[in-house]
Scaffold this active site. Structure first.
Site, PDB file in Angstrom:
ATOM      1  N   GLY A  16      19.642  -5.544  68.414  1.00  0.00           N
ATOM      2  CA  GLY A  16      19.114  -3.960  69.867  1.00  0.00           C
ATOM      3  C   GLY A  16      19.380  -4.247  71.301  1.00  0.00           C
ATOM      4  O   GLY A  16      20.704  -4.632  72.164  1.00  0.00           O
ATOM      5  N   GLU A 175      17.915  -7.907  47.573  1.00  0.00           N
ATOM      6  CA  GLU A 175      18.027  -9.339  47.437  1.00  0.00           C
ATOM      7  C   GLU A 175      16.579 -10.306  47.515  1.00  0.00           C
ATOM      8  O   GLU A 175      17.006 -11.225  47.124  1.00  0.00           O
ATOM      9  CB  GLU A 175      18.124  -9.459  49.376  1.00  0.00           C
TER      10      GLU A 175
END
Length: 429
Positions: A16, A175
Site C-alpha cells: 500500500g 503454501e
C-alpha cells in the site's frame, strides 16, 4: 511568495505504501516514506525463504533504490511511536534518537500483525511468517531440528522434532505446509539416509473447509491436492493448547511437535490505535470510500489496517491488490485536493485469487469466474508472482532457482544463520 510544497508522510513501505509513493513520484509534493526496514518485502514468497527455496535478498528490494530517481521522495528508517493529529506531526524512533516530522497529509499503510484470537499464550511456542526475519527464523528452526533429530535416541523426542504443524487453512497455511513437506521429503530425506528420519506435516483448520473465499469445488480441489502431496489435513477442530513439545486440539487429539507455524489470521496494525478512533474486532480503522479517516483531517489509511464496506456487503479482503489500489487512490485524492479537484471513491478491480500448494499443484479463481486447478493454476501462479516481483535481478535469480528446484528437486539455501538470542517477539507495525 510561499513556494513550499505540501508534505506527505507515508508510514509503511509495504504494497500500500509503495504504490502510494509511486503515485506521488515527481508530483508537486514532498514525500517522506517511513518504515522500520530499509527494504520492501515481496511477502507472497516469504514461505519460499522459510523452506530454503529462495535467498532472503531475492524477495527484498531496498527502498532507496526504488525511489533513487525521484527527487521528491525521501526515506526514513525508523518506527512511528506517536501521531499527533491535532498538530499534524508524527514522532519517530530512529535508533537512539527521537524526532518529530510535520505533515500536511498522512497516509498510514502499516499493514497487519498475526492474531491469536484471544489465546496470546500460544505465541510463546509458535513461529510466524509475516516478515523476512520470521522466514529466516523458521528456516533456521527447521534445519536445526533436523540436525538434532539425526542424533536423538529417544524416538518420541525425535518424532516431535520432525513433525511440523501449520495452523490456518488460508493461502499462507497451504503454501507453507506444501513447501515444507516437499523440503522434508524431496531434499532432507536424501541427506539423512543413515538416520531413517520419518517426517510429518500436519495442517490444522478450525473450519470444516479450506480457503474460505473460494468456491466449494476449488476448496475440495485444494484439500485433495494437499493430501495427494502427503500433507495430513485436520479440519473442524481448533487448537486448544500449545506447548514446547506438543499441540492439543479441541477434540483432544495430541500431536507431538516442536514446530508450530501460526498462519490462522491477522488483525490491523497497532498503529491504528494512535488515531484515537473506534476500531473493529479485527483492529481495523474504518475509512471513507476516498480512503480518508473520518474526523481526522489530512489522514488517509489503506490496506490491511482498514475497513471499508463493499457495495455487496462486508469489508474488502486483507489482500495485496486491495492495498495497492487503495494506496494509489489515496495518493491521487491528495493530489486532487491540492489541485482543487473532486476526490474519487474506491472501486476495487478484482482479478481473482489463487494459492499454490506444491509442485504442479495450485488452485485459482480467475476474475472470480474461471476456476483452475493443478498444473495450469500452478503455472499461472508462477507467472504472476515472477512478473510482479521488484527488480530484474531478483526476477532472474528467482526464475533460475525455480527451474533448478523443479528439475533437481533440490533447495540450495539450506544454511543455518544464527540471528542471536531472541528475548521476545516485537509486534510488527
Amino acid at each position: 511568495m510561499n513556494t513550499k510544497q505540501p508534505r506527505v508522510i507515508i508510514v509503511g513501505a509495504g504494497f500500500g505504501g509503495l504504490f502510494a509513493a509511486r503515485a506521488l513520484a515527481n508530483k508537486p509534493v514532498d514525500v517522506l516514506l517511513i518504515d522500520r526496514n530499509n527494504f520492501h518485502t515481496f511477502t507472497p514468497l516469504l514461505y519460499q525463504v522459510a523452506t530454503c527455496a529462495l535467498d532472503p535478498s531475492e524477495i527484498a528490494y531496498p527502498v532507496r533504490t526504488i525511489f533513487r530517481k525521484n527527487k521528491n521522495i525521501r526515506s526514513l528508517l525508523g518506527m512511528v511511536t506517536d501521531i499527533d493529529y491535532t498538530k499534524k506531526s508524527v514522532t519517530i524512533q530512529i535508533g537512539a534518537q527521537t524526532v518529530q516530522e510535520a505533515y500536511d497529509y498522512l497516509i498510514l499503510a502499516s499493514g497487519s500483525v498475526p492474531t491469536y484470537f484471544g489465546q496470546d499464550a500460544f505465541r510463546e511456542n509458535s513461529l510466524e511468517l509475516r516478515t523476512l526475519s520470521d522466514a529466516v527464523e523458521l528456516r533456521n528452526h527447521v534445519l536445526t531440528l533436523f540436525e538434532e533429530a539425526a542424533w536423538e535416541e529417544d524416538e518420541a523426542v525425535q518424532e516431535a522434532m520432525t513433525t511440523i504443524v501449520v495452523v490456518g487453512g488460508g493461502p499462507t497455511g497451504l503454501e507453507t505446509a506444501g513447501a515444507i513437506y516437499e523440503l522434508y521429503n524431496h531434499v532432507l530425506n536424501r541427506e539423512y539416509l543413515h538416520h531413517e528420519l520419518e517426517t510429518r506435516v500436519i495442517l490444522i483448520e478450525m473450519q470444516p473447509f479450506l480457503l474460505a473465499p473460494y468456491p466449494d469445488k476449488l476448496q475440495q480441489a485444494a484439500l485433495e491436492q494437499l493430501r495427494s502431496l502427503g500433507v495430513e489435513v485436520q479440519l473442524g477442530s481448533p487448537v486448544k493448547e500449545v506447548t514446547a513439545d506438543h499441540v492439543t486440539l479441541a477434540d483432544r487429539t495430541m500431536i507431538r511437535t516442536k514446530t508450530l507455524v501460526w498462519a490462522a489470521g491477522v488483525k490491523g496494525s497497532p498503529l491504528a490505535e494512535m488515531l484515537d478512533v473506534p476500531l473493529n474486532r479485527a483492529g481495523q480503522v474504518s475509512i471513507l470510500p476516498t480512503t480518508e479517516v473520518p474526523d481526522r483531517p489530512g489522514i488517509y489509511a489503506v490496506g490491511d489496517m482498514t475497513y471499508l464496506e463493499r457495495p455487496s456487503g462486508g469489508g474488502y479482503p486483507m489482500m495485496i491488490p486491495v492495498a495497492q489500489q487503495q494506496g494509489e487512490l489515496a495518493a491521487e485524492n491528495i493530489l486532487a485536493e491540492i489541485g482543487g479537484q473532486e476526490k474519487r471513491p474506491f472501486r476495487y478491480h478484482d482479478r481473482g485469487i489463487m494459492a499454490t500448494i506444491g509442485r504442479r499443484r495450485a488452485v485459482a479463481w480467475i476474475y472470480n469466474k474461471i476456476p483452475m486447478r493443478g498444473y495450469l493454476a500452478w503455472l499461472a501462479w508462477l507467472a504472476l508472482h515472477l512478473v510482479t516481483l521488484l527488480g530484474f535481478r531478483n526476477r532472474l535469480n528467482v526464475f533460475i532457482n525455480w527451474m533448478w528446484n523443479y528439475f533437481t528437486y533440490d533447495r540450495s539455501v539450506r544454511i543455518i544463520l544464527e540471528q542471536g538470542p531472541q528475548e521476545g517477539k516485537a509486534s510488527n507495525l
